[in-house]
Design an enzyme around this catalytic site. Structure first.
Site, PDB file in Angstrom:
ATOM      1  N   ASP A  36       0.865  -1.185   0.000  1.00 14.70           N
ATOM      2  CA  ASP A  36       0.000   0.000   0.000  1.00 14.70           C
ATOM      3  C   ASP A  36       0.899   1.232   0.000  1.00 14.70           C
ATOM      4  O   ASP A  36       2.015   1.199   0.517  1.00 14.70           O
ATOM      5  CB  ASP A  36      -0.882  -0.012   1.257  1.00 14.70           C
ATOM      6  CG  ASP A  36      -2.151   0.801   1.080  1.00 14.70           C
ATOM      7  OD1 ASP A  36      -3.243   0.221   1.134  1.00 14.70           O
ATOM      8  OD2 ASP A  36      -2.046   2.047   0.891  1.00 14.70           O
ATOM      9  N   ASN A  93      -9.119   1.188  -3.613  1.00 17.37           N
ATOM     10  CA  ASN A  93     -10.468   1.738  -3.463  1.00 17.37           C
ATOM     11  C   ASN A  93     -10.989   2.329  -4.780  1.00 17.37           C
ATOM     12  O   ASN A  93     -10.226   2.855  -5.576  1.00 17.37           O
ATOM     13  CB  ASN A  93     -10.502   2.774  -2.338  1.00 17.37           C
ATOM     14  CG  ASN A  93      -9.249   3.613  -2.275  1.00 17.37           C
ATOM     15  OD1 ASN A  93      -8.178   3.184  -2.683  1.00 17.37           O
ATOM     16  ND2 ASN A  93      -9.392   4.826  -1.799  1.00 17.37           N
ATOM     17  N   GLU A 163     -15.253  -9.762  -4.435  1.00 15.16           N
ATOM     18  CA  GLU A 163     -15.299 -10.108  -3.016  1.00 15.16           C
ATOM     19  C   GLU A 163     -16.726 -10.009  -2.512  1.00 15.16           C
ATOM     20  O   GLU A 163     -17.391  -9.013  -2.743  1.00 15.16           O
ATOM     21  CB  GLU A 163     -14.409  -9.115  -2.264  1.00 15.16           C
ATOM     22  CG  GLU A 163     -14.154  -9.525  -0.848  1.00 15.16           C
ATOM     23  CD  GLU A 163     -13.710 -10.965  -0.761  1.00 15.16           C
ATOM     24  OE1 GLU A 163     -12.585 -11.259  -1.149  1.00 15.16           O
ATOM     25  OE2 GLU A 163     -14.510 -11.817  -0.309  1.00 15.16           O
ATOM     26  N   LYS A 218     -21.232  -9.124  -9.161  1.00 12.93           N
ATOM     27  CA  LYS A 218     -20.896  -8.434  -7.912  1.00 12.93           C
ATOM     28  C   LYS A 218     -21.851  -7.254  -7.674  1.00 12.93           C
ATOM     29  O   LYS A 218     -22.419  -7.087  -6.594  1.00 12.93           O
ATOM     30  CB  LYS A 218     -19.446  -7.953  -7.982  1.00 12.93           C
ATOM     31  CG  LYS A 218     -19.058  -6.933  -6.964  1.00 12.93           C
ATOM     32  CD  LYS A 218     -18.889  -7.528  -5.590  1.00 12.93           C
ATOM     33  CE  LYS A 218     -18.565  -6.447  -4.579  1.00 12.93           C
ATOM     34  NZ  LYS A 218     -18.136  -6.933  -3.309  1.00 12.93           N
ATOM     35  N   CYS A 274     -20.222  -0.383   0.012  1.00  9.26           N
ATOM     36  CA  CYS A 274     -20.586  -1.076  -1.231  1.00  9.26           C
ATOM     37  C   CYS A 274     -21.977  -0.779  -1.773  1.00  9.26           C
ATOM     38  O   CYS A 274     -22.130  -0.505  -2.956  1.00  9.26           O
ATOM     39  CB  CYS A 274     -20.459  -2.575  -1.037  1.00  9.26           C
ATOM     40  SG  CYS A 274     -18.748  -3.111  -1.029  1.00  9.26           S
ATOM     41  N   ARG A 440     -32.407   0.684  15.292  1.00 14.17           N
ATOM     42  CA  ARG A 440     -32.005  -0.691  14.977  1.00 14.17           C
ATOM     43  C   ARG A 440     -32.929  -1.728  15.596  1.00 14.17           C
ATOM     44  O   ARG A 440     -32.637  -2.918  15.489  1.00 14.17           O
ATOM     45  CB  ARG A 440     -30.577  -0.934  15.462  1.00 14.17           C
ATOM     46  CG  ARG A 440     -29.546  -0.082  14.743  1.00 14.17           C
ATOM     47  CD  ARG A 440     -29.415  -0.505  13.301  1.00 14.17           C
ATOM     48  NE  ARG A 440     -28.384   0.242  12.615  1.00 14.17           N
ATOM     49  CZ  ARG A 440     -27.832  -0.173  11.476  1.00 14.17           C
ATOM     50  NH1 ARG A 440     -28.238  -1.294  10.908  1.00 14.17           N
ATOM     51  NH2 ARG A 440     -26.926   0.552  10.885  1.00 14.17           N
TER      52      ARG A 440
END
Ligand code: UDX
Ligand code: ADP
Length: 460
Positions: A36, A93, A163, A218, A274, A440
């Site tokens: 990285d 990213n 992923e 995906k 995502c 929640r």
């Protein structure tokens, strides 16, 4: 095809870090190097104290501990790692573009392109390049073109290997995936990657497809999951006005095996890196091909999600006599879901922003998110000056401090520990009436009512 001996992964983030840690754990004969540009991040991955890993995931520390220094390495020497690898994963990213064409919708591919150019410049031998980041359909084509046109004449095989891990359960998802998806053109390259996964994943769960199906799958998987959350959230609003209870509705429909019980938990809105990004991407692609009905259809999932966040904030304001000016509102949770320190697109950010607009004083406690991150999230929105954000929001590391003398509590993340708090003691310390807004549906309504709280939960 010779078996893979060395793997390099570019990008040591939420995806690259845990995925490579597990690949290294399960393939002791493969040397895995994660690189990285971010020196602090790499230093954190190499920290002796496993509590300091840059990504918090249950069980990750044990995996890193097992493989690190044996066949798992974290480094900032990107070029050296590219040069040595037989297989290179790209896990950088791909944020939504904040400028130019496709602004606010398309994925920004500049980091991917930089990686491709760097691989092409350095590679002296044939390599398999694996797309791991979520990418718009047909990115592989662009990748191949850059690699072939700027490279040194070596042969690149491109694979798509999206992923599907979810944060908070990344290690279990990686150890026991529903499926591994590998898209590609070249049988040998596909087989090389299949072998890496076969070290622990049963062969029948490793699906191989063409490149475009893999890339699209995906986006579609995330769009379907997000759509379920928006669907149940739409119903939550209807439940609130009709007297139905959204959990009961979810249970009743979820028992239909065609619908299934998962991903039907009404909430303050989905977050994470995502869902929104992938749907916006899908919408953008559909529009590019002039498929406006398709684009509108999926866009509605995002519109519903935004509505849910606003609606929750509005509910707090209305219930508190239409003003929260100067009122102390305690936030339990900031992460976009429990068991992660990730805050990307977290509903908490938008709910807080709305309340701060009304001059509320928000005091946040989250078991894993730092004050620095919380201020960064708010500053990034650019709604008000950094000074105003710091004046209006306080971050504490003790929940009871957040709740002391509060007018209201808002539950934004479903951390298990919130359920175990001493709610009788909290009630004593709070202003009256003592409001709880449970985004929640985490806490026990009966118990809180018994203690004298005014309790509001989504969808009831
Ligand atoms: C998601 C996908 O699940 C994963 O397969 C993909 O690789 C990355 O995106 P993640 O973003 O980590 O994973 O979290 P997920 O568990 O899917 O939750 C996303 C958001 O939806 C969270 O904010 C969560 O709180 C919310 N959610 C989820 C609900 O509000 N209700 C639900 O029933 C499920
Ligand atoms: P994700 O959730 O997709 O893993 P993150 O933002 O957590 O996303 O991680 C992506 C990582 O990729 C970041 O740590 C970033 O520094 C790194 N990165 C981006 N571009 C490059 C590059 N060209 N070379 C090396 N690392 C890169």
């Amino acid at each position: 095809m010779k078996p893979i001996k060395k793997i390099t992964c570019i990008g040591a983030g939420y995806v690259g870090g845990p995925t490579m840690a597990v690949i290294a754990q399960k393939n002791p004969n493969i040397q895995v190097t994660v690189v990285d540009l971010n020196r602090a991040r790499i230093a954190a991955w190499n920290d002796h104290d496993l509590n300091n890993l840059p990504v918090y995931e249950p069980g990750l520390d044990a995996v890193v501990n097992e493989a690190r220094g044996r066949n798992l390495f974290f480094s900032t020497e990107v070029e050296k790692a590219i040069d040595e690898a037989d297989m290179i994963f790209i896990s950088v990213n791909t944020p939504t573009k904040t400028y130019g064409k496709g602004k606010g919708q398309a994925a920004d591919l500049k980091f991917i392109e930089l990686c491709a150019r760097q691989i092409a410049a350095v590679a002296k031998e044939d390599k398999i390049v694996v797309e791991k980041s979520t990418l718009p359909v047909r990115t592989a084509e662009a990748l191949k073109s850059i690699l072939d046109n700027t490279g040194n004449g070596v042969n690149f095989q491109i694979l798509s290997n999206p992923e599907f891990l979810a944060e908070g359960t990344a290690v279990t998802d990686l150890h026991n995936p529903d499926r591994v998806l590998i898209g590609g053109e070249d049988e040998q390259a596909i087989e090389a990657l299949v072998q890496v996964y076969e070290a622990w994943v049963p062969r029948e769960r490793i699906l191989t497809t063409n490149l475009w199906s893999s890339e699209l799958s995906k986006l579609v998987a995330n769009a379907f999951l997000a759509q379920r959350v928006s669907s149940i959230n739409a119903i939550s609003e209807l439940c609130e006005v009709t007297g139905a209870n959204v959990d009961e509705v979810a249970r009743a429909i979820g028992q239909d095996s065609r619908i299934g019980p998962k991903f039907l938990k009404a909430s303050v809105g989905f977050g994470g890196s995502c869902f929104q990004k992938d749907i916006l991407n899908l919408v953008y692609i559909a529009r590019t091909y002039n498929l406006h009905a398709v684009a509108d259809y999926w866009e509605q999932v995002i519109i519903m999600n935004d509505h849910q966040k606003t609606r929750f904030a509005e509910k707090i304001i209305q219930t508190m006599y239409n003003t929260v000016n100067g009122k102390h509102i305690a936030f339990l949770g900031w992460a976009f879901k429990k068991d992660t320190n990730d805050t990307r697109e977290s509903a908490a950010i938008y709910v807080a922003d709305h309340l701060l607009d009304e001059e509320a004083h928000v005091v946040v406690y989250d078991p894993k998110v730092s004050a620095e991150q919380i201020y960064k999230d708010l500053d990034y929105l650019g709604t008000r000056s950094p000074e105003d954000n710091r004046r209006l929001i306080k971050v504490v590391d003790n929940p009871y401090e957040a709740l002391d003398a509060a007018h209201a509590v808002a539950v934004l993340t479903e951390w298990d520990e919130f359920k175990g708090y001493d709610w009788a003691k909290i009630k004593e310390g709070m202003k009256r009436p003592s409001f709880v807004f449970d985004g929640r549906k985490l806490l026990d309504r009966k118990e809180l009512n018994r203690l004298g709280f005014a309790y509001y939960a989504i969808g009831e």
